[in-house]
Write a protein that holds these residues in place. Sequence first.
Motif, PDB file in Angstrom:
ATOM      1  N   GLU A 194      -5.599  -1.368 -13.386  1.00 36.33           N
ATOM      2  CA  GLU A 194      -5.608  -0.942 -11.998  1.00 36.33           C
ATOM      3  C   GLU A 194      -4.264  -0.308 -11.645  1.00 36.33           C
ATOM      4  O   GLU A 194      -3.250  -0.569 -12.281  1.00 36.33           O
ATOM      5  CB  GLU A 194      -5.853  -2.132 -11.063  1.00 36.33           C
ATOM      6  CG  GLU A 194      -7.268  -2.629 -11.090  1.00 36.33           C
ATOM      7  CD  GLU A 194      -7.504  -3.724 -10.074  1.00 36.33           C
ATOM      8  OE1 GLU A 194      -8.472  -3.631  -9.342  1.00 36.33           O
ATOM      9  OE2 GLU A 194      -6.701  -4.669 -10.037  1.00 36.33           O
ATOM     10  N   THR A 195      -4.283   0.515 -10.620  1.00 32.27           N
ATOM     11  CA  THR A 195      -3.051   1.131 -10.170  1.00 32.27           C
ATOM     12  C   THR A 195      -2.138   0.066  -9.568  1.00 32.27           C
ATOM     13  O   THR A 195      -2.584  -1.016  -9.199  1.00 32.27           O
ATOM     14  CB  THR A 195      -3.336   2.213  -9.114  1.00 32.27           C
ATOM     15  OG1 THR A 195      -4.018   1.609  -8.005  1.00 32.27           O
ATOM     16  CG2 THR A 195      -4.182   3.325  -9.691  1.00 32.27           C
ATOM     17  N   VAL A 196      -0.860   0.384  -9.456  1.00 32.97           N
ATOM     18  CA  VAL A 196       0.122  -0.559  -8.933  1.00 32.97           C
ATOM     19  C   VAL A 196      -0.100  -0.803  -7.447  1.00 32.97           C
ATOM     20  O   VAL A 196      -0.013  -1.932  -6.978  1.00 32.97           O
ATOM     21  CB  VAL A 196       1.543  -0.039  -9.212  1.00 32.97           C
ATOM     22  CG1 VAL A 196       2.580  -0.921  -8.567  1.00 32.97           C
ATOM     23  CG2 VAL A 196       1.774   0.059 -10.697  1.00 32.97           C
ATOM     24  N   ALA A 197      -0.390   0.239  -6.691  1.00 32.84           N
ATOM     25  CA  ALA A 197      -0.619   0.090  -5.255  1.00 32.84           C
ATOM     26  C   ALA A 197      -1.894   0.838  -4.888  1.00 32.84           C
ATOM     27  O   ALA A 197      -2.103   1.945  -5.384  1.00 32.84           O
ATOM     28  CB  ALA A 197       0.557   0.637  -4.463  1.00 32.84           C
ATOM     29  N   PRO A 198      -2.750   0.250  -4.084  1.00 25.68           N
ATOM     30  CA  PRO A 198      -2.531  -0.975  -3.333  1.00 25.68           C
ATOM     31  C   PRO A 198      -2.661  -2.211  -4.220  1.00 25.68           C
ATOM     32  O   PRO A 198      -3.368  -2.200  -5.210  1.00 25.68           O
ATOM     33  CB  PRO A 198      -3.651  -0.953  -2.296  1.00 25.68           C
ATOM     34  CG  PRO A 198      -4.747  -0.199  -2.942  1.00 25.68           C
ATOM     35  CD  PRO A 198      -4.066   0.833  -3.800  1.00 25.68           C
ATOM     36  N   SER A 232       0.824  -1.199   0.000  1.00 26.89           N
ATOM     37  CA  SER A 232       0.000   0.000   0.000  1.00 26.89           C
ATOM     38  C   SER A 232       0.860   1.251   0.000  1.00 26.89           C
ATOM     39  O   SER A 232       2.043   1.212   0.329  1.00 26.89           O
ATOM     40  CB  SER A 232      -0.868  -0.016   1.268  1.00 26.89           C
ATOM     41  OG  SER A 232      -1.554   1.188   1.433  1.00 26.89           O
ATOM     42  N   ARG A 233       0.221   2.339  -0.341  1.00 24.31           N
ATOM     43  CA  ARG A 233       0.814   3.658  -0.124  1.00 24.31           C
ATOM     44  C   ARG A 233       0.425   4.101   1.278  1.00 24.31           C
ATOM     45  O   ARG A 233      -0.540   3.595   1.846  1.00 24.31           O
ATOM     46  CB  ARG A 233       0.275   4.659  -1.137  1.00 24.31           C
ATOM     47  CG  ARG A 233       0.625   4.337  -2.568  1.00 24.31           C
ATOM     48  CD  ARG A 233      -0.069   5.314  -3.512  1.00 24.31           C
ATOM     49  NE  ARG A 233       0.025   4.864  -4.882  1.00 24.31           N
ATOM     50  CZ  ARG A 233       1.000   5.212  -5.713  1.00 24.31           C
ATOM     51  NH1 ARG A 233       1.947   6.011  -5.314  1.00 24.31           N
ATOM     52  NH2 ARG A 233       1.014   4.761  -6.947  1.00 24.31           N
ATOM     53  N   GLU A 292       9.569   3.309  -3.825  1.00 14.42           N
ATOM     54  CA  GLU A 292       9.514   1.853  -3.849  1.00 14.42           C
ATOM     55  C   GLU A 292       8.356   1.321  -4.691  1.00 14.42           C
ATOM     56  O   GLU A 292       8.327   0.145  -5.021  1.00 14.42           O
ATOM     57  CB  GLU A 292       9.378   1.311  -2.425  1.00 14.42           C
ATOM     58  CG  GLU A 292      10.570   1.611  -1.551  1.00 14.42           C
ATOM     59  CD  GLU A 292      10.338   1.240  -0.102  1.00 14.42           C
ATOM     60  OE1 GLU A 292      11.282   0.674   0.502  1.00 14.42           O
ATOM     61  OE2 GLU A 292       9.244   1.501   0.422  1.00 14.42           O
ATOM     62  N   ILE A 293       7.402   2.183  -5.037  1.00 10.81           N
ATOM     63  CA  ILE A 293       6.232   1.770  -5.811  1.00 10.81           C
ATOM     64  C   ILE A 293       6.663   1.174  -7.157  1.00 10.81           C
ATOM     65  O   ILE A 293       6.120   0.168  -7.608  1.00 10.81           O
ATOM     66  CB  ILE A 293       5.261   2.946  -6.031  1.00 10.81           C
ATOM     67  CG1 ILE A 293       4.723   3.454  -4.687  1.00 10.81           C
ATOM     68  CG2 ILE A 293       4.125   2.565  -6.968  1.00 10.81           C
ATOM     69  CD1 ILE A 293       3.811   2.527  -3.951  1.00 10.81           C
TER      70      ILE A 293
END
Length: 138
Positions: free
Chosen positions: A98-102, A52-53, A82-83
Amino acid sequence: MQGVHGFRLRSDGGVRLELTPTTTSPLAIDISESTEMRIQRLITENPVIIFSRSACCMCHVMRRLFSSLGVHPTVIELEEDEIGALSASQQDGGAGGETVAPAVFIGGTRVGGLESLVGLHLSGHLVPKLVEVGALEL
């Protein structure tokens, strides 16, 4: 063991510890390990893990869903730098735009973000998957 050499108060009321790595403990962080390798190791070592962020509301919803099922996932908050390493550790680079994080991984396999997790739950496939990886007992 690792020693605490400093700490920082976070905006969400939490505390971020700054650890001094040592090599005398088998639990010590290997500082020579790359971020990508560390992420991959964490994915394989934990049956359910969420990356997660910081202060991510979608991660909070994921944790609540798992908690309602009796599962307590490992949650790793990544720094912004780190993402990219999380993205690099995923072969597909993200599912369905979808986004990378979460991002949630179950049994070493990327499930995706919140939308994919809820879809898996609504389709009736989440609980069997959690049982299969040993994260939930019926």
